[in-house]
Design a protein around this motif. Structure first.
Motif, short mmCIF file in Angstrom:
data_model
loop_
_atom_site.label_atom_id
_atom_site.label_comp_id
_atom_site.label_asym_id
_atom_site.label_seq_id
_atom_site.Cartn_x
_atom_site.Cartn_y
_atom_site.Cartn_z
N ASP A 156 -6.28 15.41 7.77
CA ASP A 156 -5.54 15.90 8.92
C ASP A 156 -4.51 14.86 9.37
OD1 ASP A 156 -6.92 13.92 10.35
OD2 ASP A 156 -8.38 15.32 11.18
N GLN A 157 -3.76 15.19 10.42
CA GLN A 157 -2.65 14.34 10.84
C GLN A 157 -3.13 12.95 11.27
OE1 GLN A 157 -0.17 16.15 13.81
NE2 GLN A 157 1.22 14.41 13.95
N THR A 158 -4.20 12.90 12.04
CA THR A 158 -4.71 11.60 12.50
C THR A 158 -5.16 10.75 11.32
OG1 THR A 158 -5.42 12.52 14.63
CG2 THR A 158 -6.45 10.45 13.92
N SER A 159 -5.88 11.37 10.39
CA SER A 159 -6.35 10.63 9.22
C SER A 159 -5.19 10.14 8.38
CB SER A 159 -7.28 11.52 8.37
OG SER A 159 -8.45 11.85 9.08
N ARG A 160 -4.15 10.95 8.25
CA ARG A 160 -2.97 10.53 7.48
C ARG A 160 -2.30 9.33 8.12
NH1 ARG A 160 -0.67 13.54 3.50
NH2 ARG A 160 -1.84 15.40 2.90
N LYS A 161 -2.28 9.30 9.45
CA LYS A 161 -1.69 8.15 10.14
C LYS A 161 -2.50 6.89 9.84
CE LYS A 161 -0.67 6.37 14.77
NZ LYS A 161 -0.72 6.66 16.23
N LEU A 162 -3.82 7.01 9.91
CA LEU A 162 -4.68 5.85 9.63
C LEU A 162 -4.55 5.42 8.18
CD1 LEU A 162 -7.88 6.88 11.60
CD2 LEU A 162 -6.16 5.20 12.28
N LEU A 163 -4.45 6.39 7.27
CA LEU A 163 -4.32 6.07 5.85
C LEU A 163 -2.99 5.39 5.55
CD1 LEU A 163 -5.88 9.29 4.29
CD2 LEU A 163 -6.83 6.97 4.21
N GLU A 164 -1.94 5.79 6.26
CA GLU A 164 -0.65 5.13 6.10
C GLU A 164 -0.75 3.68 6.52
OE1 GLU A 164 3.94 5.31 7.81
OE2 GLU A 164 2.50 6.88 8.37
N LEU A 165 -1.40 3.43 7.67
CA LEU A 165 -1.56 2.06 8.15
C LEU A 165 -2.46 1.25 7.22
CD1 LEU A 165 -2.05 2.89 11.94
CD2 LEU A 165 -0.07 1.74 10.91
N LEU A 166 -3.51 1.89 6.70
CA LEU A 166 -4.40 1.20 5.78
C LEU A 166 -3.66 0.86 4.48
CD1 LEU A 166 -7.37 0.26 5.55
CD2 LEU A 166 -7.85 2.44 4.42
N GLY A 167 -2.81 1.78 4.06
CA GLY A 167 -2.03 1.54 2.85
C GLY A 167 -1.09 0.35 2.98
N ARG A 168 -0.60 0.10 4.18
CA ARG A 168 0.27 -1.07 4.39
C ARG A 168 -0.53 -2.37 4.24
NH1 ARG A 168 3.40 0.91 9.90
NH2 ARG A 168 4.32 2.83 9.05
N GLN A 169 -1.82 -2.29 4.57
CA GLN A 169 -2.67 -3.47 4.41
C GLN A 169 -3.04 -3.72 2.94
OE1 GLN A 169 -3.70 -5.61 6.78
NE2 GLN A 169 -2.65 -4.52 8.45
N PHE A 170 -3.08 -2.63 2.17
CA PHE A 170 -3.46 -2.72 0.76
C PHE A 170 -2.43 -1.95 -0.08
CE2 PHE A 170 -7.34 -2.85 3.33
CZ PHE A 170 -7.87 -4.08 2.93
N PRO A 171 -1.19 -2.43 -0.12
CA PRO A 171 -0.10 -1.67 -0.76
C PRO A 171 -0.32 -1.43 -2.24
CG PRO A 171 0.57 -3.93 -0.28
CD PRO A 171 -0.73 -3.73 0.42
N GLN A 172 -1.13 -2.23 -2.89
CA GLN A 172 -1.36 -2.05 -4.32
C GLN A 172 -2.08 -0.74 -4.64
OE1 GLN A 172 -2.82 -4.20 -2.36
NE2 GLN A 172 -5.04 -4.25 -2.72
N ALA A 173 -2.71 -0.11 -3.60
CA ALA A 173 -3.46 1.12 -3.83
C ALA A 173 -2.59 2.37 -3.80
CB ALA A 173 -4.58 1.25 -2.80
N GLY A 174 -1.32 2.24 -3.41
CA GLY A 174 -0.41 3.38 -3.41
C GLY A 174 -0.56 4.25 -2.17
N GLU A 175 -0.07 5.50 -2.28
CA GLU A 175 -0.11 6.45 -1.17
C GLU A 175 -1.53 7.01 -1.04
OE1 GLU A 175 2.21 7.20 1.00
OE2 GLU A 175 3.66 5.82 0.08
N LEU A 176 -2.28 6.53 -0.06
CA LEU A 176 -3.70 6.84 0.02
C LEU A 176 -3.97 8.31 0.34
CD1 LEU A 176 -4.99 3.67 1.89
CD2 LEU A 176 -4.87 4.11 -0.57
N ALA A 177 -3.19 8.89 1.24
CA ALA A 177 -3.42 10.28 1.61
C ALA A 177 -3.24 11.23 0.43
CB ALA A 177 -2.50 10.68 2.76
N GLU A 178 -2.39 10.85 -0.49
CA GLU A 178 -2.14 11.71 -1.66
C GLU A 178 -3.19 11.53 -2.74
OE1 GLU A 178 0.16 13.86 -1.13
OE2 GLU A 178 0.59 12.80 0.76
#
Length: 291
Positions: A156-178
């Motif tokens: 959902d939208q909230t989870s996508r926001k958190l996943l975007e922020l988490l992805g910035r912390q671990f950029p090597q993992a790519g687009e997490l929500a996808e």
């Protein structure tokens, strides 16, 4: 005869939570914290049956005032502890967790995020990522969880926001929500992200989902509520399927009685003997034949 061994046993040290997130249904039990003597009795009884304790069922373990001592006592008895938290108190309890040799893994439920209660999303994720990296350096695991996926729409939208922020912390993992279809992702050494579809907690007031089937409850796992009630798994958050009480009875005696034995034999024979289990959709995930 060798005693039964369980892959894990859930130990609810409190049913008190500092949030009211939609993931967990409202509790009906009186709020309580497991006392020191009760905890020691639980450790004594559980040690022959497992090495792995999971501080989880209902409640927020980081609220318990005796958490540092509880972790130390578990370590003295060679338990390894997995702890599930919403992360609100992670900054306050970080040093306690990092310093506890018994703590093997921290599960952080991102799906519990509730804005103001957690603070700014970026700060919340940054603190969690900082803990995860420091824990990884000590050989401890951290698993971030998003367990509210929609089968069709994904996060959902909230989870996508958190996943975007988490992805910035671990950029090597790519687009997490996808990548939610992958179910489990490695974000770094000893750091993972777990996805699950949202599920309905079983309740005696819910309709029967299916008749025959099986489950790992009571066979690979058990749970102990903070009042000592022994339950077959972590989804019996209200103790609606009680097997006995660890504070007033011996675990060996409880496991030798018919309620436990009948439940296990039923699962082995694909018979569901408990009314609560007949209303549990989560168990259908354990077998393609049940899906």
């Amino acid at each position: 005869m060798e005693p039964l061994r369980f892959k894990k046993i859930y130990l609810e040290i409190t049913n008190v939570c500092n949030l009211r997130c939609p993931f967990c249904p409202p509790g009906r039990r009186p709020p309580a914290f497991m006392g020191r003597e009760e905890y020691l009795r639980a450790l004594e009884q559980l040690r022959p049956y497992t090495q792995y304790l999971y501080f989880h069922v209902k409640g927020e373990p980081l609220l318990h005032p005796l958490l540092p001592e509880f972790l130390a006592l578990a370590g003295e008895r060679d338990f390894q502890v997995n702890l599930t938290t919403n992360g609100v108190l992670l900054a306050q309890q970080r040093e306690t967790l990092l310093a506890a040799p018994a703590l093997r893994q921290l599960n952080l439920s991102l799906h519990s995020y509730q804005g103001e209660a957690h603070g700014a999303a970026a700060d919340y994720i940054a603190a969690a990522a900082d803990y995860a990296r420091r824990a990884a350096a000590l050989g401890k695991f951290t698993v971030f969880r998003i367990w509210t996926l929609d089968r069709e729409r994904g996060a959902d939208q909230t989870s996508r926001k958190l996943l975007e922020l988490l992805g910035r912390q671990f950029p090597q993992a790519g687009e997490l929500a996808e990548r939610s279809g992958e179910r489990s992702l490695a974000l770094g050494e000893h750091i993972f992200l777990s996805f699950e579809e949202e599920f309905a907690w079983p309740s005696l007031s819910a309709p029967i989902i299916s008749g025959p089937g099986t489950c790992y409850g009571a066979r690979r796992m058990l749970g102990v509520l903070c009042d000592g009630t022994l339950i077959p798994c972590c989804l019996d958050g209200e103790g609606e399927c009680p097997l006995g009480n660890l504070f007033t009875e011996e675990l060996a005696d409880i496991l030798a009685r018919p309620p436990y034995g009948e439940m296990v034999r039923g699962f082995q024979e694909r018979r569901i003997t408990q009314e609560l289990c007949r209303r549990c959709g989560y168990r259908t995930r354990f077998s393609k034949e049940n899906a």
